[in-house]
Design a protein around this motif. Structure first.
Motif, mmCIF file in Angstrom:
data_model
loop_
_atom_site.group_PDB
_atom_site.id
_atom_site.type_symbol
_atom_site.label_atom_id
_atom_site.label_comp_id
_atom_site.label_asym_id
_atom_site.label_seq_id
_atom_site.Cartn_x
_atom_site.Cartn_y
_atom_site.Cartn_z
ATOM 1 N N CYS A 121 40.926 31.289 32.245
ATOM 2 C CA CYS A 121 40.736 31.126 32.898
ATOM 3 C C CYS A 121 39.691 29.782 33.053
ATOM 4 C CB CYS A 121 40.973 32.279 33.542
ATOM 5 S SG CYS A 121 39.889 32.548 34.716
ATOM 6 N N TRP A 122 39.785 28.931 33.961
ATOM 7 C CA TRP A 122 38.916 27.822 34.109
ATOM 8 C C TRP A 122 38.476 27.124 35.242
ATOM 9 C CZ3 TRP A 122 43.926 26.382 32.018
ATOM 10 C CH2 TRP A 122 44.932 25.980 32.545
ATOM 11 N N MET A 123 37.515 26.974 34.980
ATOM 12 C CA MET A 123 36.705 25.920 36.143
ATOM 13 C C MET A 123 36.376 25.137 35.780
ATOM 14 S SD MET A 123 33.711 27.406 38.681
ATOM 15 C CE MET A 123 32.831 26.569 38.626
ATOM 16 N N VAL A 124 36.571 23.963 36.807
ATOM 17 C CA VAL A 124 36.729 22.030 36.260
ATOM 18 C C VAL A 124 35.649 21.469 37.332
ATOM 19 C CG1 VAL A 124 37.344 20.045 35.685
ATOM 20 C CG2 VAL A 124 38.573 21.914 33.941
ATOM 21 N N SER A 125 35.053 20.387 37.508
ATOM 22 C CA SER A 125 34.694 20.091 38.357
ATOM 23 C C SER A 125 34.975 19.058 39.114
ATOM 24 C CB SER A 125 33.254 18.963 38.180
ATOM 25 O OG SER A 125 33.239 19.008 37.280
ATOM 26 N N SER A 126 35.770 18.297 39.875
ATOM 27 C CA SER A 126 36.693 17.418 41.125
ATOM 28 C C SER A 126 36.492 16.970 40.282
ATOM 29 C CB SER A 126 36.616 18.229 42.247
ATOM 30 O OG SER A 126 36.821 19.297 43.277
#
Length: 226
Positions: A121-126
């Motif tokens: 489950c990943w979060m990446v800066s735009s």
């Protein structure tokens, strides 16, 4: 306005979506949730959650189609599956604060009660998403995208595990109450193909993707010095 959008692609799992979206609304402070549904799937008729309906395609295809339209409107994008449940109050404050600590550019992932070595489950800066041109490596259909992000993050030294944030993964392999359904079966049918595509990416494309992210990080550091 929100600075974090969470993409929730789903198929045939109305109850899962209600559970995930309810946990999201009970725990989030600043993030927005967006369902991604298929135009041949009426499972979600009558639900009022924010969402987009698009032609049916692979998981990576869905994520990329929506993420690339939204990347310049949000500081970060996050993927969660419909078999996840948000457990930690103000989890989004915690993760966005950690992203700020990283200078605003990075890859982060919570404890999902299943694996800590890769960001399922990943979060990446735009800015990373826009530099690479994708949110899920396009040669992959469903699997190994988390390994791609782990590889890029480790080589570029911009990945952070956030164990204090729990988004539990209720996958049939670890939760005996979860049925093995058609959505799991279809996903797993691409497993071998994705495993091969991942190795090709590592051999042919990884260095260029890591270099693109390292270039972003250098620009970020230089702008902070000025």
């Amino acid at each position: 306005t929100s600075d974090l959008i969470v993409l929730l692609p789903t198929r045939g799992r109305r109850d899962n979506v209600i559970r995930c979206a309810t946990s999201f609304s009970e725990t989030s402070v600043r993030a927005q949730l967006l369902l991604i549904t298929d135009d041949d799937d009426n499972s979600y008729d009558g639900l009022s959650y924010p969402g987009v309906t698009i032609p049916r395609m692979t998981l990576s295809g869905k994520l990329n189609r929506v993420a690339m339209e939204l990347a310049d409107s949000f500081k970060a994008l996050m993927f969660t599956a419909d078999d996840h449940v948000f457990r930690t109050s103000s989890w989004d404050e915690v993760m966005m604060s950690k992203l700020d600590d990283m200078g605003g550019t990075g890859i982060l992932y919570p404890d999902n009660s299943r694996r800590a070595d890769v960001p399922e489950c990943w979060m990446v800066s735009s800015d990373i998403v826009m530099a690479l041109g994708w949110f899920a490596e396009p040669s992959l259909k469903h699997y190994w995208t988390d390994n791609v992000w782990a590889d890029i993050g480790r080589h570029a030294k911009c990945i952070r595990y956030c164990p204090e944030v729990v988004v539990s993964h209720h996958h049939y392999q670890i939760d005996s109450s979860v049925p093995y359904d058609e959505t799991y079966r279809l996903a797993e049918s691409s497993g071998n193909e994705d495993a091969q595509a991942y190795q090709v990416w590592r051999h042919d494309k990884m260095d260029a993707d890591v270099a693109a992210v390292k270039s972003l990080l250098r620009k970020q550091m230089n702008s902070q010095r000025v």
